[in-house]
Each structure stands twice: as C-alpha cells, then as structure tokens.
Motif scaffolding. Sequence first.
Motif, PDB file in Angstrom:
ATOM      1  N   THR B  19       0.805  -1.321  -0.136  1.00  0.00           N
ATOM      2  CA  THR B  19      -0.014   0.157  -0.068  1.00  0.00           C
ATOM      3  C   THR B  19       0.855   1.162  -0.076  1.00  0.00           C
ATOM      4  O   THR B  19       0.645   2.140  -0.806  1.00  0.00           O
ATOM      5  CB  THR B  19      -0.889   0.280   1.359  1.00  0.00           C
ATOM      6  N   ASN B 180      -9.434  -4.495   7.530  1.00  0.00           N
ATOM      7  CA  ASN B 180     -10.111  -5.156   6.529  1.00  0.00           C
ATOM      8  C   ASN B 180     -10.491  -6.365   6.786  1.00  0.00           C
ATOM      9  O   ASN B 180     -11.352  -6.915   6.574  1.00  0.00           O
ATOM     10  CB  ASN B 180      -9.348  -4.908   5.336  1.00  0.00           C
ATOM     11  N   ARG B 203     -13.848   4.938   5.661  1.00  0.00           N
ATOM     12  CA  ARG B 203     -14.317   5.047   4.350  1.00  0.00           C
ATOM     13  C   ARG B 203     -13.256   5.755   3.583  1.00  0.00           C
ATOM     14  O   ARG B 203     -12.883   5.474   2.396  1.00  0.00           O
ATOM     15  CB  ARG B 203     -15.850   5.567   4.360  1.00  0.00           C
ATOM     16  N   THR B 206      -9.817   3.710   3.180  1.00  0.00           N
ATOM     17  CA  THR B 206      -9.952   2.559   2.201  1.00  0.00           C
ATOM     18  C   THR B 206     -10.081   2.885   0.888  1.00  0.00           C
ATOM     19  O   THR B 206     -10.110   2.034   0.117  1.00  0.00           O
ATOM     20  CB  THR B 206     -10.976   1.533   3.038  1.00  0.00           C
ATOM     21  N   SER B 207     -10.673   4.187   0.519  1.00  0.00           N
ATOM     22  CA  SER B 207     -11.088   4.565  -0.664  1.00  0.00           C
ATOM     23  C   SER B 207      -9.652   4.919  -1.425  1.00  0.00           C
ATOM     24  O   SER B 207      -9.862   5.120  -2.541  1.00  0.00           O
ATOM     25  CB  SER B 207     -12.041   5.481  -0.614  1.00  0.00           C
ATOM     26  N   ARG B 208      -8.561   5.075  -0.744  1.00  0.00           N
ATOM     27  CA  ARG B 208      -7.457   5.365  -1.332  1.00  0.00           C
ATOM     28  C   ARG B 208      -6.968   4.532  -2.582  1.00  0.00           C
ATOM     29  O   ARG B 208      -7.021   3.546  -2.470  1.00  0.00           O
ATOM     30  CB  ARG B 208      -6.302   5.864  -0.496  1.00  0.00           C
ATOM     31  N   PRO B 209      -6.658   5.027  -3.910  1.00  0.00           N
ATOM     32  CA  PRO B 209      -6.232   4.394  -4.920  1.00  0.00           C
ATOM     33  C   PRO B 209      -4.903   3.209  -4.425  1.00  0.00           C
ATOM     34  O   PRO B 209      -5.066   2.148  -4.707  1.00  0.00           O
ATOM     35  CB  PRO B 209      -5.813   5.083  -5.992  1.00  0.00           C
ATOM     36  N   TRP B 211      -4.566   1.574  -1.772  1.00  0.00           N
ATOM     37  CA  TRP B 211      -5.082   0.329  -0.945  1.00  0.00           C
ATOM     38  C   TRP B 211      -6.042  -0.382  -2.067  1.00  0.00           C
ATOM     39  O   TRP B 211      -5.953  -1.377  -2.219  1.00  0.00           O
ATOM     40  CB  TRP B 211      -6.024   0.514   0.177  1.00  0.00           C
ATOM     41  N   GLN B 212      -6.755   0.338  -3.000  1.00  0.00           N
ATOM     42  CA  GLN B 212      -7.713  -0.344  -4.115  1.00  0.00           C
ATOM     43  C   GLN B 212      -6.942  -1.212  -4.826  1.00  0.00           C
ATOM     44  O   GLN B 212      -7.208  -2.050  -5.311  1.00  0.00           O
ATOM     45  CB  GLN B 212      -8.283   0.893  -4.589  1.00  0.00           C
ATOM     46  N   LYS B 215      -5.856  -4.438  -2.695  1.00  0.00           N
ATOM     47  CA  LYS B 215      -6.518  -5.210  -1.577  1.00  0.00           C
ATOM     48  C   LYS B 215      -6.970  -6.504  -1.971  1.00  0.00           C
ATOM     49  O   LYS B 215      -7.171  -7.437  -1.237  1.00  0.00           O
ATOM     50  CB  LYS B 215      -7.893  -4.474  -1.441  1.00  0.00           C
ATOM     51  N   ASP B 216      -6.792  -6.937  -3.280  1.00  0.00           N
ATOM     52  CA  ASP B 216      -7.121  -8.307  -3.708  1.00  0.00           C
ATOM     53  C   ASP B 216      -5.954  -9.233  -3.631  1.00  0.00           C
ATOM     54  O   ASP B 216      -5.909 -10.191  -4.218  1.00  0.00           O
ATOM     55  CB  ASP B 216      -8.121  -8.368  -4.981  1.00  0.00           C
TER      56      ASP B 216
END
Lengths: 220, 222
Positions: B19, B180, B203, B206-209, B211-212, B215-216
């Motif tokens: 991250t 998470n 929110r 976790t909406s930061r690019p 982490w996005q 995250k998977d």
Amino acid sequence: MVLKLYGHPLSTCTVRPALVLKELNVPFEVITLDVANHAHKAPDYLKIQPFGQIPYLDDDGFILYESRAISRYVAAKYRTSAGSALLPDVYTETQKYAKFEQAASVEAWNFDFYAANAAAEYIFKPKHGGVTDEARGKELLEGLGRTLDVYDGILASQKYLAGDDITLADLFHIGYGNILQNAKFIDLEDAKRPNVARWWKDITSRPSWQAFKDGAKSTA
Amino acid sequence: MVLKLHGFFFSTCTLRVATVLKEYNVPFEFVAVKLEEHGHKAPEYMQIQPFGQVPYIDDDGFVLYESRAICRYIAAKYRSNLAGPTLLPDVSTEVEKYARFEQAASVEAWNFDFYASTAAAELVYNPGYHGIPTNEVQAKKLIDSLNKTLDVYDQILAKQKYVAGDDITLVDLFHITYGNFLHTKGFINLEDEKRPNVRRWWRDITSRPSWQAVKDGLSPSS
C-alpha cells in the motif's frame, strides 16, 4: 516550566521514557498517580489520555502519551551530539533510521508481545487476585526464548540491536527484561546466549538504568 | 535495480508495505514466498529474515524487514515522489507533529494491532492453517478490547480528521490490512453507525487508490 512525566515510578512504561530523559540529562519531574485507586481511569484523566493508560508527558503544555513515542520525542527534541545515535534522523540518515525502526518493531512484536504478557500472566495477575494461566504463560516464555535465540545470532555480528551504536530500541527492552529476569522467568545472562548476555550487561550497566532500576525519580 | 518485496501475496503485513509503495509510486517487483511450503522458515530465507516472518524488501542491496519499518523507510527515502504532504513528519523540523505521529503509531501497535492480529490468529489462522480450534473465550476478549479501542478512536476522530491529526499519515494506513481482514469477515464493524467518526475515517482511508490497487492481493506483475 520543567518537564513533567505523569505515571508511577515503578511502572515499566513510566521508567522507559524516564531512562531516555536521564540519558540526555533533561531535568524532569515524576508526578506519581494513584494507580492503585484507578486514578488513570478517572474522567479527568481520560480527557488527557483517553485510553486510561500511563504515562503521559507535559512538556510546557505539549501533552504526549505512549512511552515509546515520548521516548522518541525526547530523543529528537533534546538531541545532543552524545545522544544523537539514540534516534537516527529520518531524512538525513535514512538507512540508519530504517534499521532503528526495524529493531524497534522487533522489540514490539517479537519481544514485548511475549515479555509484557508473560509479566502480566505470572506477576501482575496474581497480585490482583487472579490466577496464572500456566499453559499460556509457558507459551509466552517459549516465544520469548525463541526471540532471544534470534537476538543472539544478530548480536554476534553487531554490538546493539540496530547496529554498532546503541539506540532507543535497546533501551526499550530494559523494563520488562528486568522484571522477568528478577523473578527468574528468563535468564538474560544465560551462557548459552553469550551475545545476549554481553548486550544485556552492557545496557543495564548504563548510569541511566542504574539511577532508575529501583524506580524513576525526579531530577529537576 | 528495482525494489523487490518478498512476501505472501495476500499477507496483511506484505499488503501493508505494498500500500505504501503504491502511495509513493515506487515501482517494485513482488517476489512470492511460498507459504504452503513454509518458505519463510527455510534456512536460506532465515539467513535474511532471522525471525522467519514476511515481508522483507531488498532495495538495491539494502535489506529491511518489519512492515512498519519498511513503510517508514519508503516514506523517508521516496519523499520527493509525493506531490502533496509527506505521510511521515520530519523529526528535525516538525518535532511535535512527529511526536503525535509516533503516539498514534504506538496506539496502533498496542491498542489496535495487538488485539486485531491476535484475534485474526485465534479466529482464522489457527483453525484454518494450524488445525488449532478457536479459543472462543479468548477471541471474545480480544474483539471486546478492539471494540473498546474503536470507541476511543471515535472520540479522537471527532476532533481531528486522521489518527495523528488533520493530515493523513502512514499510521492511518497501518490499520487497513488487519482492519479490513476482520471487517470483511464480520468480526468487527468499522462502518458501525454508532461510531460515525470511525466510519468516516475508515471509508476515507480505504477508498485511497493505493489500497484499492493491492486489496485483492499481489502478483509478480504488480
């Protein structure tokens, strides 16, 4: 205004930053809180330290809690040429700083995690009328033993945990190390870990620890 | 030589570092350590990381382990990659901001992660990977303590935007992976309306690019 450290002279977390203040010859006062009567859980206390924990620092109105944060702040603000290695500079000594933070992280998750919980299980719980969970205690001491085995390997090739200079990371270990050592739950001078023994004797012989091993004291 | 991140593709500590690498736009190669073969306990691995834990980085020969130390190193070394403010205050010019950062980091370690990671082990890793059944009494105590911490966070976050003040720092990001993990499995609720400030903060971070993007999980082409 002289710096005030609120806590308890015998608490490991109060002694931790007190040691750093002493290392750097910063005058300070220890203000003893009545923790036995839960002064640290009172509403007025929680306005300052909302987790209800000790210690906290009041540096002329600047309030800070968490013993290792207080230690870093003191080492940064009162940096002297003698004490500069205790906390390498973030942006100008980045690799040295990184190795310090690596050692500090190991202290948190691979030492304190086991040591503080073992002290709680074996020493503090019975003091407060609880019963030691022997199985859990044993697991914690075994985990601590494994960490010390690794420390012996690391300290075979360098003097201190972050390199050849002493840092806060070394000092952070003293409080709980000492409690468990005195109560004979671990042996930090075990000949089977000669490098740990050397390191432990070195850091505990420092004048700062010698001054506070029976409790933190005001120096102001 | 491009920075190499050695870890497990889905490990909380590996993703914590990933991250921050994304946050600082640092190109990196992910090198998968084989969890199923206990690659992190192999002798060659333990020559580098003697505690047998993941992750570690190799930044052109500079080797570092402990995810939060790695994150601080990245923030220090690659500061100029950020257009905006740094996520790691400069101890020599902003000592009080640095102190508040370290206060928040210490709280994350002892009042959040201690409960969250131990609960994750008790509830998921022990039964799932080690054949050890969950100690329900212990698990409940840990989750209760974590919720008490979140109650305090809600008070703190009522007065400031992030955990160390009004600027986001590494410490906010440190919470994401275990938060998470437990939130998505239903063990805690970080979007609980009874803690509106925690919800807002959760929110936001976790909406930061950054982490996005991770995250998977990571793949060698990350």
